[in-house]
Enzyme design. Structure first.
Site, PDB file in Angstrom:
ATOM      1  N   ILE A  19       0.897  -1.012  -0.201  1.00 47.28           N
ATOM      2  CA  ILE A  19       0.021   0.011   0.130  1.00 47.28           C
ATOM      3  C   ILE A  19       0.870   1.410  -0.057  1.00 47.28           C
ATOM      4  O   ILE A  19       1.957   1.296   0.808  1.00 47.28           O
ATOM      5  CB  ILE A  19      -0.859  -0.032   1.133  1.00 47.28           C
ATOM      6  N   PHE A  47       9.037   4.944   1.065  1.00 44.00           N
ATOM      7  CA  PHE A  47       8.945   4.053   2.209  1.00 44.00           C
ATOM      8  C   PHE A  47       7.946   3.008   2.193  1.00 44.00           C
ATOM      9  O   PHE A  47       7.453   2.530   3.064  1.00 44.00           O
ATOM     10  CB  PHE A  47       8.678   4.841   3.308  1.00 44.00           C
ATOM     11  N   ILE A  48       7.751   2.365   0.827  1.00 40.13           N
ATOM     12  CA  ILE A  48       6.753   1.395   0.683  1.00 40.13           C
ATOM     13  C   ILE A  48       7.179   0.312   1.007  1.00 40.13           C
ATOM     14  O   ILE A  48       8.095  -0.641   0.156  1.00 40.13           O
ATOM     15  CB  ILE A  48       6.238   1.653  -0.664  1.00 40.13           C
ATOM     16  N   GLU A  50      -5.060  -1.533  10.771  1.00 42.94           N
ATOM     17  CA  GLU A  50      -3.828  -1.365  10.373  1.00 42.94           C
ATOM     18  C   GLU A  50      -3.105  -1.064  11.956  1.00 42.94           C
ATOM     19  O   GLU A  50      -2.004  -2.001  12.048  1.00 42.94           O
ATOM     20  CB  GLU A  50      -3.406  -0.278   9.486  1.00 42.94           C
ATOM     21  N   ARG A  68      23.285 -16.601  32.399  1.00 41.18           N
ATOM     22  CA  ARG A  68      24.635 -15.756  32.513  1.00 41.18           C
ATOM     23  C   ARG A  68      25.005 -15.513  33.935  1.00 41.18           C
ATOM     24  O   ARG A  68      24.173 -15.186  34.627  1.00 41.18           O
ATOM     25  CB  ARG A  68      24.465 -14.465  31.736  1.00 41.18           C
ATOM     26  N   HIS A  94      21.437  -7.997  28.477  1.00 41.79           N
ATOM     27  CA  HIS A  94      22.203  -8.932  27.671  1.00 41.79           C
ATOM     28  C   HIS A  94      23.807  -8.315  27.702  1.00 41.79           C
ATOM     29  O   HIS A  94      24.612  -9.051  27.424  1.00 41.79           O
ATOM     30  CB  HIS A  94      22.061  -8.874  26.408  1.00 41.79           C
ATOM     31  N   GLY A 141      27.298  -6.810  26.753  1.00 40.10           N
ATOM     32  CA  GLY A 141      27.637  -6.326  25.332  1.00 40.10           C
ATOM     33  C   GLY A 141      26.897  -7.187  24.057  1.00 40.10           C
ATOM     34  O   GLY A 141      26.828  -7.099  23.081  1.00 40.10           O
ATOM     35  N   GLY A 172       1.980   3.620  10.187  1.00 42.19           N
ATOM     36  CA  GLY A 172       1.128   3.428  10.354  1.00 42.19           C
ATOM     37  C   GLY A 172       0.231   4.525  11.340  1.00 42.19           C
ATOM     38  O   GLY A 172      -0.962   4.489  11.994  1.00 42.19           O
TER      39      GLY A 172
HETATM   40  C1  LIG Z   1      10.218   0.660   7.292  1.00 43.55           C
HETATM   41  C2  LIG Z   1       9.155   1.699   6.851  1.00 43.55           C
HETATM   42  C3  LIG Z   1       8.097   1.245   6.507  1.00 43.55           C
HETATM   43  C4  LIG Z   1       6.702   1.831   5.792  1.00 43.55           C
HETATM   44  N1  LIG Z   1       6.092   1.341   5.079  1.00 43.55           N
HETATM   45  C5  LIG Z   1       4.868   2.159   4.660  1.00 43.55           C
HETATM   46  C6  LIG Z   1       4.095   1.525   3.645  1.00 43.55           C
HETATM   47  O1  LIG Z   1       4.091   0.288   3.272  1.00 43.55           O
HETATM   48  N2  LIG Z   1       3.153   2.410   3.114  1.00 43.55           N
HETATM   49  C7  LIG Z   1       3.171   3.659   3.193  1.00 43.55           C
HETATM   50  O2  LIG Z   1       2.365   4.388   2.730  1.00 43.55           O
HETATM   51  N3  LIG Z   1       3.775   4.440   4.159  1.00 43.55           N
HETATM   52  C8  LIG Z   1       4.828   3.519   4.879  1.00 43.55           C
HETATM   53  N4  LIG Z   1       6.044   4.147   5.717  1.00 43.55           N
HETATM   54  C9  LIG Z   1       5.939   5.563   5.911  1.00 43.55           C
HETATM   55  C10 LIG Z   1       5.241   5.877   7.428  1.00 43.55           C
HETATM   56  O3  LIG Z   1       3.873   5.472   7.447  1.00 43.55           O
HETATM   57  C11 LIG Z   1       5.661   7.246   7.471  1.00 43.55           C
HETATM   58  O4  LIG Z   1       7.066   7.394   7.532  1.00 43.55           O
HETATM   59  C12 LIG Z   1       4.971   7.950   8.697  1.00 43.55           C
HETATM   60  O5  LIG Z   1       3.487   8.088   8.371  1.00 43.55           O
HETATM   61  C13 LIG Z   1       5.645   9.597   8.925  1.00 43.55           C
HETATM   62  O6  LIG Z   1       5.530  10.110   7.805  1.00 43.55           O
HETATM   63  P1  LIG Z   1       6.675  10.965   7.451  1.00 43.55           P
HETATM   64  O7  LIG Z   1       7.933  10.124   7.424  1.00 43.55           O
HETATM   65  O8  LIG Z   1       6.598  11.703   6.240  1.00 43.55           O
HETATM   66  O9  LIG Z   1       7.042  11.987   8.597  1.00 43.55           O
HETATM   67  P2  LIG Z   1       6.262  13.626   8.671  1.00 43.55           P
HETATM   68  O10 LIG Z   1       5.149  13.535   8.468  1.00 43.55           O
HETATM   69  O11 LIG Z   1       7.286  14.579   8.080  1.00 43.55           O
HETATM   70  O12 LIG Z   1       6.721  13.709  10.202  1.00 43.55           O
HETATM   71  C14 LIG Z   1       8.080  14.203  10.908  1.00 43.55           C
HETATM   72  C15 LIG Z   1       7.736  14.317  12.511  1.00 43.55           C
HETATM   73  O13 LIG Z   1       6.410  15.467  12.727  1.00 43.55           O
HETATM   74  C16 LIG Z   1       5.859  14.958  13.532  1.00 43.55           C
HETATM   75  N5  LIG Z   1       4.339  15.252  12.985  1.00 43.55           N
HETATM   76  C17 LIG Z   1       3.603  15.579  12.006  1.00 43.55           C
HETATM   77  N6  LIG Z   1       2.524  16.205  11.953  1.00 43.55           N
HETATM   78  C18 LIG Z   1       2.157  16.391  13.365  1.00 43.55           C
HETATM   79  C19 LIG Z   1       1.231  17.051  13.930  1.00 43.55           C
HETATM   80  N7  LIG Z   1       0.093  17.448  13.403  1.00 43.55           N
HETATM   81  N8  LIG Z   1       1.341  17.105  15.372  1.00 43.55           N
HETATM   82  C20 LIG Z   1       2.517  16.594  16.086  1.00 43.55           C
HETATM   83  N9  LIG Z   1       3.478  15.996  15.289  1.00 43.55           N
HETATM   84  C21 LIG Z   1       3.513  16.096  13.960  1.00 43.55           C
HETATM   85  C22 LIG Z   1       5.599  13.487  13.410  1.00 43.55           C
HETATM   86  O14 LIG Z   1       5.091  12.931  14.374  1.00 43.55           O
HETATM   87  C23 LIG Z   1       6.873  13.175  13.113  1.00 43.55           C
HETATM   88  O15 LIG Z   1       7.882  12.972  14.443  1.00 43.55           O
HETATM   89  C24 LIG Z   1       6.888   3.250   5.932  1.00 43.55           C
HETATM   90  C25 LIG Z   1       7.863   4.122   6.797  1.00 43.55           C
HETATM   91  C26 LIG Z   1       9.058   3.168   7.169  1.00 43.55           C
HETATM   92  C27 LIG Z   1      10.195   3.738   7.533  1.00 43.55           C
END
Ligand SMILES: Cc1cc2nc3c(=O)[nH]c(=O)nc-3n(C[C@H](O)[C@H](O)[C@H](O)COP(=O)(O)OP(=O)(O)OC[C@H]3O[C@@H](n4cnc5c(N)ncnc54)[C@H](O)[C@@H]3O)c2cc1C
Length: 382
Positions: free
Chosen positions: A126, A159-160, A247, A273, A343, A345, A368
């Site tokens: 997704i 990041f998908i 989710e 340990r 644990h 080191g 999520g």
């Molecule tokens: C390993 C991995 C797997 C992933 N898998 C998927 C996937 O399958 N599909 C998909 O669509 N996405 C996926 N993601 C993306 C993930 O859902 C997003 O990284 C996440 O939703 C945050 O969005 P961003 O990284 O753009 O952070 P930003 O939205 O830029 O947020 C940056 C910071 O600002 C804070 N922030 C933002 N808005 C607010 C607010 N209104 N109030 C307070 N704090 C706020 C956030 O909490 C965060 O700390 C994945 C990410 C990773 C790293």
């Protein structure tokens, strides 16, 4: 003291026993290779399909087991205990992608995609998040323009999960730039048949090494109009809002299972340990840390089970799911930190399970919907 989840039953016991044995004996030996390859072999997906572990809650007429969310939760838990490398990829596939098709797809769309998702012939992903931002779904910029019997999709996602191997990708896109949330639709992109769809490289992460994570690019990507999920434009935001609680619950399921596993392996380690001539469990600090972690893990489990029961009845609400996601993943990270410390080191060594669980746990507070966004949703209910 023993505790059994209220949603467990004899049928699930039998299914889980066979499933866990299969995971530990047949698939787990591959985990190290997958971490090195940064990818899970397609054969493992097909094997899970054979076991009935893919789409177990989908109706039998579409190739599922005809189970409930209890089956989905059981599969995530068992993967998290025995083969954590597959827990996230399969959760995305089972608890997210298949759910969208079942809940919003037309009969024809369900017939087209669910059997493949259930057998492992089709791997799902997704794509909501974009390079410009993930938290603010309203601001997404990927655009789908209707041209005759198809859409031209333009934009990029990042990041998908499963992005490198997915055959079927749910893409959130704007079908109407004038409208805000009402302008968002979900398009089912079939990787094989979509000219203009390109996968970026498999991104390097600090953890979750076996799970591939990618950028996806759409350059006038061709998507047949019949691949619009549900057949009506402008429903995407509401569809996501309806299924995001499930989710988030799936993330909480893996968080609590990982906590349980970490307490167990750390207790075992502390018994074996020795320091200063006795097992480290005999130091009061070690025993108290584990006593605290055991308590929090059981408390998390009881609340999680309450949420799972609600999900089974179709009554899981946004606030309960947000509480579960935020609180259990925070606790998972704290537990990982404390258990790694016990644990010494060895905990910092990649070959030790606790070290891998420590880095893998960190993302749980971010995807999520970040835990800050969870608090925002909870706060709105005050
Ligand atoms: C390993 C991995 C797997 C992933 N898998 C998927 C996937 O399958 N599909 C998909 O669509 N996405 C996926 N993601 C993306 C993930 O859902 C997003 O990284 C996440 O939703 C945050 O969005 P961003 O990284 O753009 O952070 P930003 O939205 O830029 O947020 C940056 C910071 O600002 C804070 N922030 C933002 N808005 C607010 C607010 N209104 N109030 C307070 N704090 C706020 C956030 O909490 C965060 O700390 C994945 C990410 C990773 C790293």
């Amino acid at each position: 003291m023993s505790y059994r989840s209220s949603w467990m039953n004899d049928d699930l016991d039998i299914f889980r026993e066979t499933f866990r044995r299969y995971l530990s004996t047949t698939l787990s030996p591959w985990a190290q290779k997958w971490r090195a390859d940064k990818m899970i072999d397609k054969e493992a997906w097909l094997a899970l399909g054979e076991m009935g572990a893919l789409c177990p809650d989908m109706p039998e007429e579409y190739g599922g087991l005809g189970g409930t969310f209890a089956h989905v939760a059981a599969v995530i838990e068992d993967l998290e205990y025995e083969l954590p490398e597959m827990a996230l990829p399969v959760a995305v596939h089972n608890a997210i992608v298949a759910q969208y098709v079942l809940h919003f797809g037309s009969h024809e769309q369900k017939q087209r995609w669910i059997p493949g998702l259930a057998s492992g012939q089709l791997i799902g992903a997704i794509a909501m998040t974009e390079p410009g931002g993930g938290s603010d779904l309203r601001a997404l910029r990927t655009r789908a323009t209707r041209e005759g019997n198809a859409y031209a999709l333009n934009g990029s996602k990042t990041f998908i999960t499963n992005g490198q191997i997915a055959d079927l990708v749910i893409v959130a896109a704007k079908t109407d730039l004038e409208q805000g949330t009402k302008g968002i639709s979900l398009l089912m992109v079939e990787a094989d048949g979509s000219d203009g769809f390109r996968r970026g490289k498999n991104l390097d992460k600090i953890g979750m090494h076996a799970s591939d994570t990618s950028e996806l690019f759409f350059d006038n990507a061709f998507v047949p109009a019949e691949n619009l999920l549900g057949g009506q434009e402008g429903q995407g935001f509401y569809q996501m809002m309806e299924l995001l609680p499930k989710e988030r619950l799936a993330i909480a399921v893996s968080a609590v299972a990982s906590m349980e596993r970490m307490v167990q392996i750390t207790t075992d380690y502390a018994k074996e340990r020795n320091a200063f001539g006795k097992p480290i469990l005999e130091f009061q600090n070690t025993a108290f840390v584990l006593a605290e972690r055991k308590s929090e893990t059981l408390i998390a489990r009881v609340f999680l089970d309450w949420c799972i029961e609600r999900a089974i009845r179709g009554e899981l609400d946004q606030v309960a799911a947000s509480i579960a996601k935020y609180w259990t993943t925070d606790k998972q990270c704290e537990t990982a930190d404390e258990c790694l410390q016990l644990h010494g080191g060895y905990g910092y060594m990649d070959e030790y399970e606790i070290g891998r669980r420590y880095v893998d746990a960190r993302i749980q507070r971010i995807y999520g919907g970040t835990n800050e966004i969870m608090k925002l949703l909870i706060a709105r209910s005050l």
